[in-house]
Design an enzyme around this catalytic site. Structure first.
Site, PDB file in Angstrom:
ATOM      1  N   ASP A   1      29.720  66.237  22.420  1.00 38.93           N
ATOM      2  CA  ASP A   1      28.172  67.300  23.240  1.00 38.93           C
ATOM      3  C   ASP A   1      27.613  68.079  21.774  1.00 38.93           C
ATOM      4  O   ASP A   1      29.331  69.084  21.526  1.00 38.93           O
ATOM      5  CB  ASP A   1      28.099  67.525  24.103  1.00 38.93           C
ATOM      6  CG  ASP A   1      27.061  68.417  24.741  1.00 38.93           C
ATOM      7  OD1 ASP A   1      26.170  68.895  23.964  1.00 38.93           O
ATOM      8  OD2 ASP A   1      26.518  68.084  25.865  1.00 38.93           O
TER       9      ASP A   1
ATOM     10  N   PHE B   1      29.825  71.497  29.845  1.00 39.80           N
ATOM     11  CA  PHE B   1      28.272  71.846  30.668  1.00 39.80           C
ATOM     12  C   PHE B   1      27.726  71.800  31.570  1.00 39.80           C
ATOM     13  O   PHE B   1      27.910  70.529  31.707  1.00 39.80           O
ATOM     14  CB  PHE B   1      27.821  71.770  29.610  1.00 39.80           C
ATOM     15  CG  PHE B   1      26.450  72.483  29.361  1.00 39.80           C
ATOM     16  CD1 PHE B   1      26.171  74.304  29.053  1.00 39.80           C
ATOM     17  CD2 PHE B   1      24.782  71.818  29.673  1.00 39.80           C
ATOM     18  CE1 PHE B   1      25.049  74.677  29.340  1.00 39.80           C
ATOM     19  CE2 PHE B   1      23.904  72.735  30.098  1.00 39.80           C
ATOM     20  CZ  PHE B   1      23.529  74.328  29.546  1.00 39.80           C
TER      21      PHE B   1
ATOM     22  N   TYR C   1      17.375  74.064  19.884  1.00 39.37           N
ATOM     23  CA  TYR C   1      17.151  74.431  20.338  1.00 39.37           C
ATOM     24  C   TYR C   1      18.048  76.111  20.081  1.00 39.37           C
ATOM     25  O   TYR C   1      17.292  77.218  20.694  1.00 39.37           O
ATOM     26  CB  TYR C   1      16.647  75.411  21.189  1.00 39.37           C
ATOM     27  CG  TYR C   1      16.909  74.870  22.675  1.00 39.37           C
ATOM     28  CD1 TYR C   1      18.182  75.276  22.841  1.00 39.37           C
ATOM     29  CD2 TYR C   1      16.836  73.793  23.353  1.00 39.37           C
ATOM     30  CE1 TYR C   1      19.044  75.289  24.208  1.00 39.37           C
ATOM     31  CE2 TYR C   1      17.486  73.041  23.720  1.00 39.37           C
ATOM     32  CZ  TYR C   1      18.627  73.483  24.570  1.00 39.37           C
ATOM     33  OH  TYR C   1      18.953  73.222  25.783  1.00 39.37           O
ATOM     34  N   LYS C   2      19.333  75.720  19.630  1.00 38.74           N
ATOM     35  CA  LYS C   2      20.324  76.837  19.885  1.00 38.74           C
ATOM     36  C   LYS C   2      20.315  77.066  18.494  1.00 38.74           C
ATOM     37  O   LYS C   2      19.863  78.083  17.708  1.00 38.74           O
ATOM     38  CB  LYS C   2      21.317  76.519  20.576  1.00 38.74           C
ATOM     39  CG  LYS C   2      21.544  75.801  22.173  1.00 38.74           C
ATOM     40  CD  LYS C   2      22.358  75.758  22.871  1.00 38.74           C
ATOM     41  CE  LYS C   2      21.727  75.657  24.247  1.00 38.74           C
ATOM     42  NZ  LYS C   2      22.672  74.739  25.103  1.00 38.74           N
TER      43      LYS C   2
ATOM     44  N   ARG D   1      28.964  86.801  27.050  1.00 32.01           N
ATOM     45  CA  ARG D   1      29.046  85.884  25.855  1.00 32.01           C
ATOM     46  C   ARG D   1      28.451  86.307  24.990  1.00 32.01           C
ATOM     47  O   ARG D   1      26.906  86.702  25.217  1.00 32.01           O
ATOM     48  CB  ARG D   1      28.066  84.513  26.211  1.00 32.01           C
ATOM     49  CG  ARG D   1      29.068  83.390  26.419  1.00 32.01           C
ATOM     50  CD  ARG D   1      28.442  82.206  26.097  1.00 32.01           C
ATOM     51  NE  ARG D   1      26.783  82.533  26.501  1.00 32.01           N
ATOM     52  CZ  ARG D   1      26.313  81.020  27.187  1.00 32.01           C
ATOM     53  NH1 ARG D   1      27.074  79.999  26.249  1.00 32.01           N
ATOM     54  NH2 ARG D   1      24.993  81.544  27.008  1.00 32.01           N
TER      55      ARG D   1
HETATM   56  C1  LIG Z   1      22.444  73.428  26.167  1.00 26.74           C
HETATM   57  C2  LIG Z   1      23.402  72.656  26.090  1.00 26.74           C
HETATM   58  C3  LIG Z   1      22.798  71.459  26.454  1.00 26.74           C
HETATM   59  C4  LIG Z   1      21.725  71.328  26.928  1.00 26.74           C
HETATM   60  O1  LIG Z   1      21.403  70.405  27.470  1.00 26.74           O
HETATM   61  P1  LIG Z   1      19.146  70.193  27.397  1.00 26.74           P
HETATM   62  O2  LIG Z   1      19.041  68.721  28.150  1.00 26.74           O
HETATM   63  O3  LIG Z   1      18.735  69.610  26.131  1.00 26.74           O
HETATM   64  O4  LIG Z   1      18.775  70.819  28.532  1.00 26.74           O
HETATM   65  C5  LIG Z   1      23.472  70.346  27.263  1.00 26.74           C
HETATM   66  N1  LIG Z   1      24.376  70.643  27.063  1.00 26.74           N
HETATM   67  C6  LIG Z   1      25.110  71.199  26.600  1.00 26.74           C
HETATM   68  C7  LIG Z   1      27.282  71.777  26.361  1.00 26.74           C
HETATM   69  C8  LIG Z   1      24.908  73.069  26.171  1.00 26.74           C
HETATM   70  O5  LIG Z   1      25.406  73.905  25.623  1.00 26.74           O
END
Ligand SMILES: *Cc1c(COP(=O)(O)O)cnc(C)c1O
Length: 416
Positions: free
Chosen positions: A202, A125, A227-228, A376
């Site tokens: 992660d 990500f 939040y997911k 997705r």
């Molecule tokens: C959604 C997501 C994030 C989000 O990071 P925030 O700092 O909470 O906005 C980070 N890493 C991955 C792999 C994600 O899917």
């Protein structure tokens, strides 16, 4: 038979999680396939927020702090036990995933002095890539990006090719945000430990959708958002995990007063507390903590194992329908076909994915688009029915068959 609406309805009737649906709020008939981006709101969340604001903040004011601080601790442990399967005292709620990743990555590289490399998946990500590049730059280290198959994710051979005793830290996503590939946490962590490096997972796309074998794999560190699939809501605090026996050897690069021993003695020099709370920085987001609590409870009520089973059944169903209806229209599966190697979303590739995504929204189906040409599809194991999957894919088939999507702009908007 598999391809009739009646079959989908029969599967819903036989589904032990079908009643979990009623834990969540539905404003309209939208079919929501974006649980991997923002989970639905539990109906209990606004009630819990009303208690915190109306009773605790408005009435009790500062007298609520002991209760609020306790809430932050117990919610972190609840998340640890029910979602991550770890013993108490190893999870904290704080900040965003990006900030937690920064804190843990810096602590990790400083705990491996003399080692000069950080390893990260090339297709991780973006925020993970940015944060680790910054950590490397500020500590005079190099980042090695592991290039793996974009659909299958990092395998043992990919990691073996870049590991040696010069590596301080490895950071991988348990489930890939793009393809949904689920990595072998136990095997890959063992490889990292074999060269004496620290492993940081992660868990953003696996927490609340799949078991996370942190304890079994003896993983060192982890971060994730709430939040997911955890349904914590927009901006709810993220979590971090540090294995108990490592905590004493690691220090957060942000020395805030919530990580300080005897915080309210107000001593002028920083001395971190023992335990996981040394990774806290400032005042907790109390409203966010309560939102996390309600979201975590929604998943815990069903149980992570049942959630995993349903996630596999839903994604198998998406793929079966896509094979039958969408492959002839130019769609191609861009996720692992083996359900054991897949998280809770399915990615489909199509040259006009962005246009199809917009047309799909206008037909009442919310999924999302990811570069370069992917849809997705992230059903929620708790709130998406088999019938909704059937309806959604049927609508996509009709859109692309008729060419209705071609009237939508090819240029992307800012938030996808
Ligand atoms: C959604 C997501 C994030 C989000 O990071 P925030 O700092 O909470 O906005 C980070 N890493 C991955 C792999 C994600 O899917």
């Amino acid at each position: 038979m598999t391809f009739t609406r009646g079959h989908a309805q029969a599967r819903d009737e036989a589904d032990p999680l079908s009643r979990s649906r009623w834990m969540f709020s539905y404003a309209d008939e939208t079919i929501y396939l974006d649980a991997n981006s923002l989970g639905r709101m539990p109906v209990s969340t606004p009630l819990a927020l009303r208690t915190v604001t109306r009773d605790e903040w408005a009435r009790d004011l500062i007298r609520s702090w002991p209760k609020w601080l306790e809430e932050a601790r117990t919610t972190a442990d609840l998340l640890g036990r029910e979602i991550l399967g770890v013993e108490p005292g190893q999870v904290a709620l704080s900040d965003s995933t990006s900030v937690n990743l920064y804190k843990l990555a810096v602590a990790a590289v400083r705990a491996r002095p003399g080692r000069r490399r950080i390893v990260v998946e090339a297709d991780n990500f973006p925020t993970d890539l940015y944060v680790l590049d910054g950590v490397a730059r500020d500590h005079d280290l190099e980042v090695t990006r592991v290039v793996a198959d974009i659909n299958d994710g990092v395998r043992a051979v990919d990691l073996a090719a870049v590991l040696d005793e010069d590596v301080a830290l490895v950071c991988l996503s348990h489930v890939s945000y793009r393809s949904g590939a689920l990595l072998d946490m136990e095997g890959l962590t063992r490889q990292v430990h074999d060269v004496g490096a620290l492993m940081l997972w992660d868990l953003c796309h696996s927490a609340g959708a799949a078991p996370t074998p942190l304890a079994e794999s003896r993983a060192d560190l982890a971060v994730g958002c709430t939040y997911k699939y955890l349904n914590g809501g927009p901006g709810a605090p993220a979590f971090l995990y540090v294995r108990a026996d490592l905590q004493g050897a690691l220090r957060s690069p942000i020395q805030g007063w919530f990580g300080q021993q005897d915080q309210f003695d107000m001593t002028p020099t920083y001395q971190p507390v023992e335990g996981i709370e040394r990774f806290l920085v400032g005042t907790p987001n109390v409203l966010g903590v309560v939102m996390v609590r309600e979201g975590v409870r929604s998943v815990a009520l069903a149980g992570v194992e049942a959630v995993r089973e349903k996630a596999q059944a839903l994604t198998e169903y998406v793929i079966a329908l896509a094979d039958q209806w969408l492959t002839p229209l130019g769609f191609r599966l861009a996720s692992p076909r083996d359900p054991a190697l897949r998280g809770s979303h399915v990615t489909l590739e199509h040259p006009q994915a962005w246009q199809a995504c917009q047309a799909w929204i206008d037909e009442g189906v919310v999924a999302d688009y990811r570069m370069p040409d992917r849809l997705r599809i992230g059903p929620s194991p708790l709130s998406t029915s088999f019938e909704e999957v059937w309806l959604a894919l049927d609508r996509l088939r009709v859109i692309v068959e008729s060419g209705a999507h071609l009237t939508y702009p090819e240029k992307r908007s800012r938030v996808t």
